[in-house]
Design a protein around this motif. Structure first.
Motif, PDB file in Angstrom:
ATOM      1  N   ILE A 239      60.059  69.402  10.345  1.00  0.00           N
ATOM      2  CA  ILE A 239      59.027  69.254   9.316  1.00  0.00           C
ATOM      3  C   ILE A 239      58.562  70.623   8.815  1.00  0.00           C
ATOM      4  O   ILE A 239      58.823  71.654   9.446  1.00  0.00           O
ATOM      5  N   SER A 240      57.885  70.611   7.699  1.00  0.00           N
ATOM      6  CA  SER A 240      57.330  71.839   7.128  1.00  0.00           C
ATOM      7  C   SER A 240      55.910  72.035   7.654  1.00  0.00           C
ATOM      8  O   SER A 240      55.283  71.085   8.141  1.00  0.00           O
ATOM      9  N   PRO A 241      55.377  73.265   7.556  1.00  0.00           N
ATOM     10  CA  PRO A 241      54.001  73.511   8.023  1.00  0.00           C
ATOM     11  C   PRO A 241      52.977  72.585   7.373  1.00  0.00           C
ATOM     12  O   PRO A 241      51.989  72.214   8.028  1.00  0.00           O
ATOM     13  N   SER A 242      53.202  72.191   6.135  1.00  0.00           N
ATOM     14  CA  SER A 242      52.231  71.330   5.443  1.00  0.00           C
ATOM     15  C   SER A 242      52.184  69.922   6.039  1.00  0.00           C
ATOM     16  O   SER A 242      51.224  69.181   5.791  1.00  0.00           O
ATOM     17  N   GLN A 243      53.207  69.545   6.796  1.00  0.00           N
ATOM     18  CA  GLN A 243      53.250  68.210   7.391  1.00  0.00           C
ATOM     19  C   GLN A 243      52.611  68.159   8.776  1.00  0.00           C
ATOM     20  O   GLN A 243      52.534  67.089   9.388  1.00  0.00           O
ATOM     21  N   ILE A 244      52.168  69.289   9.286  1.00  0.00           N
ATOM     22  CA  ILE A 244      51.544  69.338  10.602  1.00  0.00           C
ATOM     23  C   ILE A 244      50.069  68.950  10.466  1.00  0.00           C
ATOM     24  O   ILE A 244      49.328  69.585   9.711  1.00  0.00           O
TER      25      ILE A 244
END
Length: 405
Positions: A239-244
């Motif tokens: 996942i990308s950081p924005s999905q954390i």
């Protein structure tokens, strides 16, 4: 009440063999929750009655019988407490730690340590019940066999599977010599027809594929094959950081290294039980001062109280962490339980990796493979994998973190 009202078909088959066949050792092996211990507990009580009658004929007023298990806790949980639930039989230890039932002195022996066998050294026994037999050392099992030297003595055992070259499989279960008088039955999860079908379906779906599934569900004596983490799906789990999500509980793992890779990883966990590998710092040839700086930076960003589950192989490094005010604890390093714990999160789709936060994770995850001879992961490409296991299993193992000593 008919027998099939209280026993499954496989349990009834084993019990019939117990009653009618000529045997000295009876071994029930196979899947978890398959009903092995249940039927062995019933057989155990029948064996105690048989031993009492056998001893009376010999004029022996103090017959002894061995009750063996990996530890006192496993004996209590799997046998003593189960007998109370199954049959309403409540056993209390005497001042020597022995139990008594039907006029038989039941002597516990703990197969997990050499010291645990001291209670039966020099003893002459009418029989033995060995719970979790594959966890016993070969010498411990042989000692139990040697102690069962009274005429008519017999041994019953139950176990989950291990590697196919395990001594219990090779020397006993696969021993077809009629003079050995060994009877063996193998159970699968589907043999326990009393289980809720929804529970079985969920258990099958949540058990990691490969070796863990073959052992826990099919009851097979197998080693791993190929990569350890077969359920890791890079496309779905990266996942990308924005999905954390925000508001995670944070913890860290450390695998020490100098000539080989040193790895520190930070994990976050949400209220739904999803685990996120947020960042990984891996390198070699760097002194402990460098890793102290890395850990201090992690503390600054994730909170001073974040716990680092550290490899106990380098207590000097962990002491440097402690001296610097870093919360270092001994990691729970149990290999197979730890691998299974991590695998279950992957199998359940609850493990995610921050694509911008890792360095070596993707290099190792596909090269981390099983050793067919030992049944354990090969000791290569395992530094990040060990760090991950230390962090996640220490967080989720019974009892939580182990304080650093």
């Amino acid at each position: 009440m008919a027998l099939n009202d209280v026993l499954t078909k496989k349990q009834a088959q084993a019990f019939k063999s117990y009653l009618t066949d000529d045997w000295r050792t009876l071994i029930l092996s196979g899947a978890v929750r398959a009903g092995k211990t249940y039927i062995d507990n019933l057989i155990f009580t029948d064996e105690l009655r048989r031993v009492r009658n056998l001893a009376r004929k010999k004029g022996d007023n103090h017959p002894q019988y061995i009750l063996a298990g990996y530890s006192s806790n496993t004996i209590y949980d799997n046998v003593i407490a189960s007998l109370e639930r199954q049959l309403g039989i409540e056993l209390k230890p005497d001042r020597h730690g022995h139990y008594h039932l039907f006029g038989v002195d039941i002597v516990p022996a703990y197969t997990g340590t050499a010291r645990g066998m001291n209670a039966i050294r020099g003893m002459t026994s009418y029989g033995a019940y060995v719970n979790e037999a594959s966890l016993a050392a070969n010498d411990a099992f042989k000692e139990i066999v040697n102690r069962c030297s009274e005429e008519g003595s017999r041994i019953i055992a139950d176990t989950n599977p291990d590697i196919p070259t395990h001594w219990l499989k090779k020397d006993y279960i696969d021993n077809k010599d009629p003079k050995a008088k060994i009877k063996a039955f193998n159970f699968t999860i589907d043999d326990n027809t009393f289980l809720d079908p929804a529970y079985v379906e969920a258990l099958k779906a949540s058990t990691p594929k490969g070796m863990f599934y073959d052992r826990a569900i099919k009851g097979l004596w197998v080693t791993g094959e190929g990569v350890v983490y077969k359920d890791f799906d890079k496309d779905r789990m990266t996942i990308s950081p924005s999905q954390i999500p925000a508001g995670l509980r944070y913890y860290a793992g450390v695998d020490w290294g100098f000539e080989h890779l040193n790895s520190i990883g930070v994990f976050g966990e949400d209220d739904q039980g999803n685990i996120f590998l947020l960042e990984e710092h891996t390198g070699k040839g760097k002194f402990i001062s460098h890793w102290v700086d890395v850990a201090k930076d992690i503390q600054h960003r994730y909170g001073q109280s974040i716990v680092f589950a550290c490899d106990s192989a380098r207590p000097d490094n962990s002491n440097e962490f402690l001296a610097a005010g870093i919360n270092a604890v001994n990691a729970n390093k149990a290999i197979l339980p730890g691998v299974e714990c991590v695998s279950k999160f992957m199998a359940n789709g609850k493990f995610f990796v921050n694509r911008e936060g890792v360095q070596e994770f993707f290099n190792e995850i596909y090269q981390y493979i099983w050793d067919e001879k030992t049944g354990l992961p090969v000791k290569e490409h395992d530094d990040v994998m060990d760090m991950m296991r230390y962090a996640i299993y220490t967080q989720h193992a019974g009892g939580g973190y182990v304080p650093w000593k």
